[in-house]
Design a protein around this motif. Structure first.
Motif, PDB file in Angstrom:
ATOM      1  N   LYS A  83     -19.453  19.875  -4.166  1.00 30.41           N
ATOM      2  CA  LYS A  83     -19.720  18.456  -3.764  1.00 30.41           C
ATOM      3  C   LYS A  83     -20.091  17.674  -5.017  1.00 30.41           C
ATOM      4  O   LYS A  83     -19.510  16.449  -5.379  1.00 30.41           O
ATOM      5  CB  LYS A  83     -20.854  18.174  -2.733  1.00 30.41           C
TER       6      LYS A  83
ATOM      7  N   GLU B 299     -17.117  17.485  -7.645  1.00 28.94           N
ATOM      8  CA  GLU B 299     -16.129  16.678  -7.244  1.00 28.94           C
ATOM      9  C   GLU B 299     -16.474  14.894  -6.942  1.00 28.94           C
ATOM     10  O   GLU B 299     -15.841  14.042  -7.424  1.00 28.94           O
ATOM     11  CB  GLU B 299     -15.806  16.928  -5.681  1.00 28.94           C
ATOM     12  N   SER B 300     -17.636  14.800  -6.880  1.00 30.30           N
ATOM     13  CA  SER B 300     -18.120  13.291  -6.971  1.00 30.30           C
ATOM     14  C   SER B 300     -18.162  12.858  -8.347  1.00 30.30           C
ATOM     15  O   SER B 300     -18.157  11.550  -8.771  1.00 30.30           O
ATOM     16  CB  SER B 300     -19.528  13.201  -6.333  1.00 30.30           C
TER      17      SER B 300
ATOM     18  N   ARG C  12     -10.114  24.037  -4.231  1.00 30.38           N
ATOM     19  CA  ARG C  12     -11.245  23.322  -4.599  1.00 30.38           C
ATOM     20  C   ARG C  12     -11.739  23.927  -5.681  1.00 30.38           C
ATOM     21  O   ARG C  12     -12.332  23.199  -6.616  1.00 30.38           O
ATOM     22  CB  ARG C  12     -12.189  22.912  -3.608  1.00 30.38           C
TER      23      ARG C  12
ATOM     24  N   ASP D 268      -9.684  23.726  -8.855  1.00 30.14           N
ATOM     25  CA  ASP D 268      -9.733  22.293  -9.541  1.00 30.14           C
ATOM     26  C   ASP D 268     -11.322  22.138  -9.857  1.00 30.14           C
ATOM     27  O   ASP D 268     -11.379  21.451 -11.157  1.00 30.14           O
ATOM     28  CB  ASP D 268      -9.731  21.146  -8.351  1.00 30.14           C
ATOM     29  N   ALA D 269     -12.233  22.483  -9.449  1.00 32.68           N
ATOM     30  CA  ALA D 269     -13.721  22.430  -9.966  1.00 32.68           C
ATOM     31  C   ALA D 269     -13.708  23.084 -11.230  1.00 32.68           C
ATOM     32  O   ALA D 269     -14.285  22.864 -12.281  1.00 32.68           O
ATOM     33  CB  ALA D 269     -14.656  22.858  -8.912  1.00 32.68           C
TER      34      ALA D 269
END
Length: 442
Positions: free
Chosen positions: A66, A69-70, A317, A320-321
């Motif tokens: 999280k 991604e933020s 995810r 991508d991270a």
């Protein structure tokens, strides 16, 4: 980084090294992730701000995913090393009282539930639970001990003045009776399950070896780590309750209800399904519970098809991270969340677009400002020329010993707008004992 030859506030000891509070969800880079021959470096543009950037972690968690991604920039700068500042990992964190309170409640529940399970107690209302709690010293003693552990993590943190530390100790100490009530409320609603025969009474049994990975037998398992190796995901479940036909996963939440808590529980269900060491029989997660101070909220457990979809989404995810962290300069996502960011003082994107001009800040409003220190105006005031507006701002300081580096560009975190009723057009701001000053070097 800051005034008087460093960035910390006047009156704060000049200490580059010492203990600190580790950034939340920090994971070491491991063998599963390719490492570079030399650390990547990034000059944040503030004094003592040369950063050695981290690689992606060996294992991602719900919270770290999280966070990246933020804002990838925040994730990376929070976990970078700053050898010119101190010898600890990560950027030193300012204490968050609400987060500390949550950690105290969680930690106290872990201590008490582990003791109850080890003794074979099924409820805090049972007669044998009284002896367990007495041996622990009672709810208050447990909460105080966990609070002391949390506060000890702040020792040596160069961003915390002695005065601020003293105030924090006092405030949290006064809060302990409320913590005691919260802990009791959670425990009074909790019905524990007995362990399979022999798993809680034998010296050296799994319960006595925290950190070891082993099959979760029938019964309750507080603070149990679940790992999905193939997905490079991990999570620590507050309470894993195993029965013959499946498991119940309970997550204690000390704040308000939030739909994202349901997402976290569904991820835990996936981890339980994927963890062949802890769940070798692939028992299903039959129930998920978000436990709040006032009530328990059931969350529908994902079906097999939903778990498959979730697995695919999380694989994408994490990929991508990884890519976001490996960027030469990770992307900065500027928004309302920046005001609470621990590393906003190091982020040029935030200072370029995310801070207001003094003229646009209402009376008594708190904000961050950047500018050039023009001159000292009085015993407790300085003149600063704002970078973005080019206008001069009168900056009031808390005491005569608070000095600013004349002719230098500075960033001030936590200035307070002041409107003089006799001269409303004048641009005036104040720095307090809680404000921070960072000297800009580029």
């Amino acid at each position: 980084m800051g005034c008087q030859g460093a960035w910390w506030r006047p009156g704060l000891p000049d200490r580059r090294h010492g203990g600190h509070e580790e950034p939340a969800s920090r994971e070491p880079a491991g063998a599963a992730v390719a490492e570079l021959s030399e650390p990547r470096t990034y000059d944040t543009g503030v004094e003592h701000g040369q950063a050695l950037l981290p690689e992606p972690p060996e294992m991602w968690s719900y919270s770290s995913l999280k966070e990246v991604e933020s804002c990838p920039r925040r994730y990376v700068l929070s976990r970078a090393d700053y050898p010119d500042l101190w010898d600890k990992h990560g950027y030193p964190r300012l204490p968050n009282p609400a987060a500390i309170k949550g950690d105290v409640v969680h930690g106290s529940l872990e201590v008490i539930v582990k003791a109850l399970v080890k003794a074979g107690c099924l409820s805090t209302r049972a007669a044998d639970a009284v002896a367990v709690l007495r041996d622990l010293g009672g709810y208050t003693a447990v909460a105080e001990a966990v609070l002391d552990e949390q506060l000890a993590r702040l020792d040596g943190n160069p961003r915390i003045s002695p005065g601020r530390r003293e105030q924090l100790n006092r405030t949290l100490g006064e809060w302990v009776p409320e913590a005691r009530e919260q802990i009791q409320t959670y425990l009074n609603r909790m019905e524990l399950r007995s362990r399979a025969a022999g798993t809680h009474a034998v010296e050296g049994a799994p319960l006595d070896r925290p950190g070891k990975r082993y099959p979760a037998m029938e019964g309750d398992h507080p603070e149990r780590e679940l790992v999905a190796e193939a997905l490079r995901l991990k999570g620590r479940v507050d309470l894993l309750s195993v029965e013959a036909d499946g498991a119940t996963i309970t997550d204690f939440k000390t704040g308000g209800e939030d739909p994202t808590h349901h997402d976290q529980l569904r991820l835990y269900a996936l981890l339980w399904n994927e963890d062949g060491e802890v769940n070798p029989d692939t028992l299903p997660a039959k129930a998920l519970v978000a436990a709040y101070p006032s009530r328990d909220v059931p969350v529908t457990a994902p079906t097999a098809a939903e778990l498959a979809d979730l697995r695919g989404a999380l694989a994408a995810r994490t990929a991508d991270a990884d890519a976001a962290v490996r960027e030469e300069l990770p992307l900065a996502l500027v928004g309302e969340h920046c005001g609470l960011c621990n590393v906003r003082g190091l982020c040029d994107a935030y200072w370029g677009t995310g801070t207001p001009n003094t003229a646009d800040v209402p009376d008594s409003g708190w904000y961050d400002m950047q500018g050039t220190v023009v001159r000292q105006h009085g015993v407790k005031s300085w003149v600063l020329r704002e970078t973005r507006s080019g206008k001069e701002v009168l900056l009031r300081t808390p005491n005569p010993s608070f000095t600013l580096p004349a002719g230098q560009d500075v960033r001030i975190l936590g200035a307070k707008r002041t409107v003089d009723p006799d001269e409303e057009e004048a641009l005036i701001a104040s720095v307090t004992s809680a404000s921070e000053v960072l000297t800009v070097t580029v």
